[in-house]
Every structure is written in structure tokens, then in C-alpha cells.
Scaffold this active site. Structure first.
Site, PDB file in Angstrom:
ATOM      1  N   TYR A 177     -12.364  -1.853  -3.398  1.00 17.11           N
ATOM      2  CA  TYR A 177     -12.871  -1.977  -2.034  1.00 17.11           C
ATOM      3  C   TYR A 177     -14.397  -1.823  -1.971  1.00 17.11           C
ATOM      4  O   TYR A 177     -14.936  -1.448  -0.927  1.00 17.11           O
ATOM      5  CB  TYR A 177     -12.191  -0.956  -1.128  1.00 17.11           C
ATOM      6  CG  TYR A 177     -10.805  -1.383  -0.677  1.00 17.11           C
ATOM      7  CD1 TYR A 177     -10.635  -2.519   0.119  1.00 17.11           C
ATOM      8  CD2 TYR A 177      -9.670  -0.666  -1.022  1.00 17.11           C
ATOM      9  CE1 TYR A 177      -9.378  -2.915   0.549  1.00 17.11           C
ATOM     10  CE2 TYR A 177      -8.406  -1.057  -0.601  1.00 17.11           C
ATOM     11  CZ  TYR A 177      -8.271  -2.188   0.191  1.00 17.11           C
ATOM     12  OH  TYR A 177      -7.013  -2.583   0.618  1.00 17.11           O
ATOM     13  N   LYS A 207       0.827  -1.200   0.000  1.00 13.86           N
ATOM     14  CA  LYS A 207       0.000   0.000   0.000  1.00 13.86           C
ATOM     15  C   LYS A 207       0.874   1.269   0.000  1.00 13.86           C
ATOM     16  O   LYS A 207       2.098   1.192   0.198  1.00 13.86           O
ATOM     17  CB  LYS A 207      -0.940  -0.052   1.209  1.00 13.86           C
ATOM     18  CG  LYS A 207      -1.936  -1.231   1.156  1.00 13.86           C
ATOM     19  CD  LYS A 207      -2.882  -1.218   2.351  1.00 13.86           C
ATOM     20  CE  LYS A 207      -3.893  -2.353   2.266  1.00 13.86           C
ATOM     21  NZ  LYS A 207      -4.858  -2.305   3.401  1.00 13.86           N
ATOM     22  N   ARG A 260       2.641  -6.495   9.420  1.00 16.90           N
ATOM     23  CA  ARG A 260       1.902  -5.388  10.034  1.00 16.90           C
ATOM     24  C   ARG A 260       2.421  -5.053  11.427  1.00 16.90           C
ATOM     25  O   ARG A 260       2.495  -3.873  11.799  1.00 16.90           O
ATOM     26  CB  ARG A 260       0.404  -5.694  10.025  1.00 16.90           C
ATOM     27  CG  ARG A 260      -0.202  -5.493   8.614  1.00 16.90           C
ATOM     28  CD  ARG A 260      -1.540  -6.111   8.469  1.00 16.90           C
ATOM     29  NE  ARG A 260      -2.233  -5.688   7.229  1.00 16.90           N
ATOM     30  CZ  ARG A 260      -3.364  -6.223   6.808  1.00 16.90           C
ATOM     31  NH1 ARG A 260      -3.941  -7.198   7.495  1.00 16.90           N
ATOM     32  NH2 ARG A 260      -3.924  -5.793   5.693  1.00 16.90           N
ATOM     33  N   ASN A 304      -1.852   0.094   6.884  1.00 19.80           N
ATOM     34  CA  ASN A 304      -1.328  -1.187   7.374  1.00 19.80           C
ATOM     35  C   ASN A 304      -0.486  -1.924   6.339  1.00 19.80           C
ATOM     36  O   ASN A 304      -0.328  -3.135   6.413  1.00 19.80           O
ATOM     37  CB  ASN A 304      -2.465  -2.046   7.930  1.00 19.80           C
ATOM     38  CG  ASN A 304      -3.550  -2.324   6.906  1.00 19.80           C
ATOM     39  OD1 ASN A 304      -3.415  -1.977   5.737  1.00 19.80           O
ATOM     40  ND2 ASN A 304      -4.612  -2.969   7.342  1.00 19.80           N
ATOM     41  N   GLU A 307      -9.797 -10.400  -7.648  1.00 25.21           N
ATOM     42  CA  GLU A 307      -8.786  -9.358  -7.474  1.00 25.21           C
ATOM     43  C   GLU A 307      -7.621  -9.488  -8.454  1.00 25.21           C
ATOM     44  O   GLU A 307      -7.073  -8.469  -8.899  1.00 25.21           O
ATOM     45  CB  GLU A 307      -8.265  -9.375  -6.037  1.00 25.21           C
ATOM     46  CG  GLU A 307      -9.318  -8.933  -5.024  1.00 25.21           C
ATOM     47  CD  GLU A 307      -8.818  -8.987  -3.599  1.00 25.21           C
ATOM     48  OE1 GLU A 307      -9.538  -8.486  -2.713  1.00 25.21           O
ATOM     49  OE2 GLU A 307      -7.703  -9.515  -3.352  1.00 25.21           O
ATOM     50  N   HIS A 323      -1.889  -5.657   1.540  1.00 26.55           N
ATOM     51  CA  HIS A 323      -3.198  -6.271   1.311  1.00 26.55           C
ATOM     52  C   HIS A 323      -3.006  -7.705   0.865  1.00 26.55           C
ATOM     53  O   HIS A 323      -2.047  -8.013   0.160  1.00 26.55           O
ATOM     54  CB  HIS A 323      -3.971  -5.537   0.207  1.00 26.55           C
ATOM     55  CG  HIS A 323      -5.127  -6.332  -0.331  1.00 26.55           C
ATOM     56  ND1 HIS A 323      -6.341  -6.361   0.300  1.00 26.55           N
ATOM     57  CD2 HIS A 323      -5.225  -7.187  -1.382  1.00 26.55           C
ATOM     58  CE1 HIS A 323      -7.150  -7.186  -0.373  1.00 26.55           C
ATOM     59  NE2 HIS A 323      -6.499  -7.691  -1.399  1.00 26.55           N
TER      60      HIS A 323
HETATM   61  P1  ATP Z   1      -6.956  -5.875   3.190  1.00 26.49           P
HETATM   62  O1  ATP Z   1      -8.318  -6.169   2.596  1.00 26.49           O
HETATM   63  O2  ATP Z   1      -6.407  -4.500   2.787  1.00 26.49           O
HETATM   64  O3  ATP Z   1      -5.975  -6.974   2.949  1.00 26.49           O
HETATM   65  P2  ATP Z   1      -7.930  -6.770   5.690  1.00 26.49           P
HETATM   66  O4  ATP Z   1      -8.579  -7.845   4.885  1.00 26.49           O
HETATM   67  O5  ATP Z   1      -7.034  -7.168   6.806  1.00 26.49           O
HETATM   68  O6  ATP Z   1      -7.099  -5.814   4.764  1.00 26.49           O
HETATM   69  P3  ATP Z   1     -10.456  -5.378   5.672  1.00 26.49           P
HETATM   70  O7  ATP Z   1     -11.432  -5.592   6.754  1.00 26.49           O
HETATM   71  O8  ATP Z   1     -10.678  -6.047   4.338  1.00 26.49           O
HETATM   72  O9  ATP Z   1      -9.002  -5.771   6.248  1.00 26.49           O
HETATM   73  O10 ATP Z   1     -10.298  -3.812   5.453  1.00 26.49           O
HETATM   74  C1  ATP Z   1      -9.712  -3.305   4.275  1.00 26.49           C
HETATM   75  C2  ATP Z   1      -8.794  -2.170   4.634  1.00 26.49           C
HETATM   76  O11 ATP Z   1      -9.579  -1.081   5.132  1.00 26.49           O
HETATM   77  C3  ATP Z   1      -7.805  -2.454   5.761  1.00 26.49           C
HETATM   78  O12 ATP Z   1      -6.653  -3.138   5.350  1.00 26.49           O
HETATM   79  C4  ATP Z   1      -7.477  -1.061   6.233  1.00 26.49           C
HETATM   80  O13 ATP Z   1      -6.552  -0.421   5.348  1.00 26.49           O
HETATM   81  C5  ATP Z   1      -8.846  -0.382   6.131  1.00 26.49           C
HETATM   82  N1  ATP Z   1      -9.589  -0.491   7.393  1.00 26.49           N
HETATM   83  C6  ATP Z   1     -10.171  -1.601   7.883  1.00 26.49           C
HETATM   84  N2  ATP Z   1     -10.760  -1.347   9.064  1.00 26.49           N
HETATM   85  C7  ATP Z   1     -10.533  -0.038   9.312  1.00 26.49           C
HETATM   86  C8  ATP Z   1     -10.876   0.842  10.371  1.00 26.49           C
HETATM   87  N3  ATP Z   1     -11.571   0.429  11.433  1.00 26.49           N
HETATM   88  N4  ATP Z   1     -10.458   2.129  10.286  1.00 26.49           N
HETATM   89  C9  ATP Z   1      -9.757   2.563   9.229  1.00 26.49           C
HETATM   90  N5  ATP Z   1      -9.403   1.780   8.186  1.00 26.49           N
HETATM   91  C10 ATP Z   1      -9.780   0.502   8.237  1.00 26.49           C
HETATM   92 MG    MG Z   2      -9.748  -7.493   3.186  1.00 31.54          MG
END
Ligand code: ATP
Ligand code: MG
Length: 137
Positions: free
Chosen positions: A49, A9, A102, A112, A126, A115
Site C-alpha cells: 500500500y 482481507k 462490499r 471492506n 501486484e 482488494h
Molecule cells: P483496494 O485497493 O483495497 O482494492 P480500493 O482501491 O477500493 O481498495 P483505495 O483507495 O485503494 O481503495 O484504498 C485502499 C484501502 O485503504 C481500502 O480498500 C480501505 O481498506 C482503506 N481505506 C481507503 N480509504 C479509507 C478511509 N477513508 N478510511 C479508512 N480506510 C480507508
Molecule cells: Mg486500491
């Protein structure tokens, strides 16, 4: 064998962590089958997203994901989806296990660093978002 979509990211690219992340991937035995650096448009980030579009953090997430270039990669190996999620660690770095990307590198729950696809159906959506058949040898 299985494939998954990886992104480094904007916070990771900005902080010169591309090599660090790719070394962890290769050291874990995953193969990098495709690799590209690009900057997402707003529409591309919103599409990627879309599953989160009703979440309170969606607009901030789109702004962040379009704030600078990212690296996208396709990783391949046995259980690649779970192996890559394991290397990444929990979404919130505060909850991530020691030794994960992370925990070691991420800034906060939004920034974070990486992805990874969360299931085979997600990976199948994706991967073609970034790479065409000719790029997936
Ligand atoms: P990713 O899909 O990016 O691999 P993930 O699967 O661990 O991450 P998701 O729940 O899919 O997490 O959320 C997608 C992304 O949205 C997160 O990686 C983070 O960048 C952002 N995100 C998720 N939760 C929050 C939150 N509570 N506040 C701010 N940003 C968030
Ligand atoms: Mg995710």
C-alpha cells in the site's frame, strides 16, 4: 484476456467468507489461476500500500492488513480488472451497489473484505508481489 490481483482481507477470512467470495468470482466466469493464504508482515503491507503512505488512514490500514491471514489470488478473464472491481463494489460499502461483495459483506470503509488491482499497470506490480512465474501457469 487479462489478469488481476485479488485479496480477501483479514475481516473476510476471519468471518469465514473465503468460499462466498471465491464462488462469486467463479460464478462471474473469472478463472482462479493462483491462490494462497498468508499473513502479511508489516513491511509487506507497507510495501503493498506504498501509494497510500501519505494518507491519514495509512497506519491504521497497515495494522488492519497485518491483523490476521489474508487470501491472495490471481484472477483471469476478459476485462478481469473491471469485472473484479465490479463484483467488489465501491471502496466504502455505504456507497456500494446492491449485490456487490462490499455491499453484502463488508463492515466499513477500512474493513471492506476484498482488494482488486485498479489498472493493468497496478496488476502487473501486484501479481508478482505474491506469486512467482512457476505459480502462474
Ligand atoms: P483496494 O485497493 O483495497 O482494492 P480500493 O482501491 O477500493 O481498495 P483505495 O483507495 O485503494 O481503495 O484504498 C485502499 C484501502 O485503504 C481500502 O480498500 C480501505 O481498506 C482503506 N481505506 C481507503 N480509504 C479509507 C478511509 N477513508 N478510511 C479508512 N480506510 C480507508
Ligand atoms: Mg486500491
Amino acid at each position: 484476456t487479462e489478469r488481476t490481483l485479488c485479496m480477501i482481507k483479514p475481516d473476510g477470512v476471519e468471518r469465514n467468507l473465503i468460499g462466498n467470495v471465491l464462488t462469486r468470482i467463479e460464478s462471474a466466469g473469472l478463472r482462479i489461476v493462483a491462490l494462497r493464504k498468508l499473513r502479511l508482515t508489516k513491511a509487506q503491507a507497507e510495501g503493498f500500500y506504498a501509494v497510500h503512505k501519505e494518507r491519514p488512514f495509512f497506519q491504521s490500514l497497515v495494522d488492519y492488513m497485518t491483523s490476521g491471514p489474508i487470501v491472495a489470488a490471481v484472477l483471469e478473464g476478459e476485462n478481469a480488472i473491471a469485472v473484479w472491481r465490479g463484483l467488489m463494489g465501491a471502496t466504502n460499502p455505504a456507497n456500494a451497489d446492491a449485490g456487490t461483495i462490499r455491499k453484502d459483506l463488508a463492515l466499513d470503509v477500512e474493513r471492506n473484505t476484498v482488494h482488486g488491482s485498479d489498472a493493468s499497470e497496478t496488476a502487473a506490480q501486484e501479481i508478482p508481489y505474491f506469486f512467482n512465474a512457476m505459480e502462474l501457469q
